[in-house]
Design an enzyme around this catalytic site. Structure first.
Site, PDB file in Angstrom:
ATOM      1  N   TYR A 138       0.992  -1.312   0.190  1.00 54.87           N
ATOM      2  CA  TYR A 138      -0.002  -0.006   0.100  1.00 54.87           C
ATOM      3  C   TYR A 138       0.824   1.291  -0.177  1.00 54.87           C
ATOM      4  O   TYR A 138       0.324   2.498  -0.022  1.00 54.87           O
ATOM      5  CB  TYR A 138      -0.818   0.026   1.062  1.00 54.87           C
ATOM      6  CG  TYR A 138      -2.138  -0.969   1.201  1.00 54.87           C
ATOM      7  CD1 TYR A 138      -1.923  -2.139   1.114  1.00 54.87           C
ATOM      8  CD2 TYR A 138      -3.526  -0.513   0.924  1.00 54.87           C
ATOM      9  CE1 TYR A 138      -3.070  -3.004   0.880  1.00 54.87           C
ATOM     10  CE2 TYR A 138      -4.644  -1.279   0.858  1.00 54.87           C
ATOM     11  CZ  TYR A 138      -4.246  -2.526   0.941  1.00 54.87           C
ATOM     12  OH  TYR A 138      -5.451  -3.344   0.795  1.00 54.87           O
ATOM     13  N   LYS A 184       4.203 -14.355   5.319  1.00 58.42           N
ATOM     14  CA  LYS A 184       4.635 -15.405   4.267  1.00 58.42           C
ATOM     15  C   LYS A 184       6.273 -15.280   4.197  1.00 58.42           C
ATOM     16  O   LYS A 184       6.813 -14.910   3.045  1.00 58.42           O
ATOM     17  CB  LYS A 184       3.890 -14.746   3.007  1.00 58.42           C
ATOM     18  CG  LYS A 184       4.195 -15.711   1.822  1.00 58.42           C
ATOM     19  CD  LYS A 184       3.064 -16.824   1.858  1.00 58.42           C
ATOM     20  CE  LYS A 184       3.483 -17.727   0.732  1.00 58.42           C
ATOM     21  NZ  LYS A 184       2.616 -19.186   0.884  1.00 58.42           N
ATOM     22  N   ASP A 216      -1.385 -18.430   4.092  1.00 56.67           N
ATOM     23  CA  ASP A 216      -2.404 -19.492   3.300  1.00 56.67           C
ATOM     24  C   ASP A 216      -2.939 -20.383   4.456  1.00 56.67           C
ATOM     25  O   ASP A 216      -3.861 -20.700   4.744  1.00 56.67           O
ATOM     26  CB  ASP A 216      -1.632 -20.182   2.247  1.00 56.67           C
ATOM     27  CG  ASP A 216      -0.182 -20.804   2.753  1.00 56.67           C
ATOM     28  OD1 ASP A 216       0.409 -20.520   3.787  1.00 56.67           O
ATOM     29  OD2 ASP A 216       0.630 -21.497   1.845  1.00 56.67           O
ATOM     30  N   ASP A 240      -6.090  -6.816   5.382  1.00 52.94           N
ATOM     31  CA  ASP A 240      -7.263  -6.537   4.530  1.00 52.94           C
ATOM     32  C   ASP A 240      -7.944  -7.659   3.962  1.00 52.94           C
ATOM     33  O   ASP A 240      -9.208  -7.639   4.195  1.00 52.94           O
ATOM     34  CB  ASP A 240      -6.704  -5.860   3.064  1.00 52.94           C
ATOM     35  CG  ASP A 240      -7.630  -5.447   2.090  1.00 52.94           C
ATOM     36  OD1 ASP A 240      -8.992  -4.925   2.902  1.00 52.94           O
ATOM     37  OD2 ASP A 240      -7.905  -5.448   1.072  1.00 52.94           O
ATOM     38  N   ASP A 244     -12.037  -9.537   5.954  1.00 54.37           N
ATOM     39  CA  ASP A 244     -13.348  -9.823   5.415  1.00 54.37           C
ATOM     40  C   ASP A 244     -13.548 -10.997   5.495  1.00 54.37           C
ATOM     41  O   ASP A 244     -14.857 -11.300   5.790  1.00 54.37           O
ATOM     42  CB  ASP A 244     -13.135  -9.440   3.878  1.00 54.37           C
ATOM     43  CG  ASP A 244     -13.548  -8.005   3.386  1.00 54.37           C
ATOM     44  OD1 ASP A 244     -13.171  -6.943   4.063  1.00 54.37           O
ATOM     45  OD2 ASP A 244     -14.179  -7.553   2.100  1.00 54.37           O
TER      46      ASP A 244
HETATM   47  C1  IPM Z   1     -10.501  -1.589   3.526  1.00 57.06           C
HETATM   48  C2  IPM Z   1     -10.620  -1.294   1.937  1.00 57.06           C
HETATM   49  C3  IPM Z   1      -9.313  -0.380   1.442  1.00 57.06           C
HETATM   50  C4  IPM Z   1      -8.067  -1.286   1.725  1.00 57.06           C
HETATM   51  C5  IPM Z   1      -9.590  -0.052   0.069  1.00 57.06           C
HETATM   52  C6  IPM Z   1     -10.891   0.348  -0.401  1.00 57.06           C
HETATM   53  C7  IPM Z   1      -8.368   0.932  -0.556  1.00 57.06           C
HETATM   54  O1  IPM Z   1     -10.538  -2.749   1.220  1.00 57.06           O
HETATM   55  O2  IPM Z   1     -10.418  -0.579   4.308  1.00 57.06           O
HETATM   56  O3  IPM Z   1     -10.364  -2.853   3.805  1.00 57.06           O
HETATM   57  O4  IPM Z   1      -7.903  -2.147   0.918  1.00 57.06           O
HETATM   58  O5  IPM Z   1      -7.552  -1.213   2.812  1.00 57.06           O
HETATM   59 MN    MN Z   2     -10.976  -4.463   2.533  1.00 56.23          MN
END
Ligand code: IPM
Ligand code: MN
Ligand code: NAD
Length: 354
Positions: A138, A184, A216, A240, A244
């Site tokens: 990033y 990793k 992984d 990230d 999720d």
């Molecule tokens: C998050 C989002 C962001 C990230 C994107 C939208 C830049 O996915 O906050 O999790 O990748 O961090």
């Molecule tokens: Mn995200």
């Protein structure tokens, strides 16, 4: 206690969920000594369409002058990927928000919604991801050409040390017994540096067990035995992705909160989900990720652990009575975004009044 809160509603379902977060802040100010001033700081895709920038200087100034930022989500399907979203990186880099704190806790009442079988849920899921938030892939160092493209995954000692140290201090503060590092290191050099620093720092915390897991394998452990994890420290991209995955284990992406934090400085609180174009404008988005981000704001920026705890209890109590459609239950009323926010605000009001 007066606090100035910058508000970025953003795109898609962002404004819908942020309004419910503001509702909770207003409830807090009604029944405690807190007084909040809200200042709009527009950013994202809609703003880009109007002004050709995704984070206008004026918005950034408002944010810099505030005590904290409550952020919705940005991104529009008719814009090229990144056009809106890079505003988030400008905020994380510009404010040096090196911690991305992402707790995922499965409320008991949502065990029935969890996609895992009961034996895999075990004692329950209560994990906090401590995601590095300013370095790695990033850093935005790279180039896109016709026939090739590259990004540099750059980690510095300083960058690793400060996030890993935060992770250990967080685990200590929460009374955890173990810190897990996800990397990793079998292939990536930045992970080899990360792992070395993880153990250097871990050696100073004799009461905390340490473990390393490759990304992984971690992805399978997260669904095989999520009850094993407490504090998990990891790099930017891995954090990230796994947050999720973890969010769906607690019921929905709409349930998960986050704080983009630099301790002692202006920090940014947002649900981990995006602008959800598939449900935006329908009034059905789950506002709990945003409301729990307000909880994090109260705890991490304003040191009000008691109010944070009341928000948590209000959410849990509300989930016994009604649910948004993403976490719906046969026996409970299905609520709109606004109704879910109202119900949580009522629960919070009752406990703050008492
Ligand atoms: C998050 C989002 C962001 C990230 C994107 C939208 C830049 O996915 O906050 O999790 O990748 O961090
Ligand atoms: Mn995200
Ligand atoms: P998303 O998180 O917006 O949605 C993924 C799925 O989760 C969708 O099915 C959506 O309906 C569901 N979901 C998300 N939030 C929900 C909520 N509150 N309640 C119920 N269901 C919810 O991810 P995406 O579709 O990949 O991305 C859409 C846009 O958002 C893209 O432009 C992306 O870049 C952007 N994005 C922004 C942020 C941010 O602003 N912090 C984070 C992630 C993605």
């Amino acid at each position: 206690m007066k606090k100035i809160i910058a508000i970025t509603r953003g795109d898609g379902c962002g404004p819908e969920v942020v309004n419910e977060g503001i509702k909770i802040l207003k409830t807090i100010s009604e029944f405690t000594d807190y007084e909040f001033e809200f200042n709009d700081a527009p950013a994202g895709g809609e703003v880009w369409k109007k002004h050709g920038v995704n984070l206008p200087e004026k918005s950034f100034d408002i944010i810099k002058k505030s005590d904290a930022l409550l952020f919705g989500a940005i991104g529009l399907p008719d814009l090229k990927p990144g056009v809106a979203e890079s505003a988030i990186l400008k905020l994380r880099q510009g404010l040096d928000l090196f911690v991305n704190l992402r707790p995922v806790k499965l409320y008991n009442t949502l065990r029935e919604i969890c996609p895992l079988k009961d034996e895999f849920i075990g004692d329950g899921i209560d994990i906090t991801f401590v995601r590095e938030n300013t370095e790695g892939l990033y850093k935005n160092i790279g180039k896109l050409e016709e026939n090739s493209a590259e990004n540099l995954m750059l980690y510095t000692r300083k960058g690793c040390e400060r996030i890993i140290k935060f992770g250990f201090e967080y685990a200590k503060r929460m009374g955890h017994s173990k810190v897990t590092s996800v990397d990793k290191a079998n292939i990536l050099k930045p992970s080899q540096l990360w792992r070395k620093i993880f153990h250097e720092i871990g050696d100073n915390y004799s009461n905390l067990e340490t473990e390393d897991i490759y990304i992984d394998a971690f992805c399978q452990w997260l669904i095989r035995a999520p009850y094993k994890f407490q504090t998990v420290v990891t790099g930017n991209m891995f954090g990230d992705i796994i947050s999720d995955e973890a969010a769906f284990l607690i019921g929905s992406l709409g349930m998960a909160s986050s704080g983009n934090i630099h301790p002692g400085k202006v920090s940014m609180y947002e649900p981990i989900h995006g602008s959800a174009p598939d449900i935006a404008g329908k009034g059905i988005a789950n506002p709990i990720g945003t409301i729990l981000s307000v909880k994090l704001m109260m705890e991490e920026s304003f040191n009000s652990l008691d109010i944070g705890n009341e928000i948590d209890k209000a959410v849990e109590a509300a989930l016994h009575e009604g649910r948004t459609v993403d976490i719906k239950s046969k026996n409970l009323k299905t609520l709109s975004t606004i109704e879910m926010g109202d119900l949580i605000a009522i629960k919070l009001k009752n406990s703050l009044k008492a």
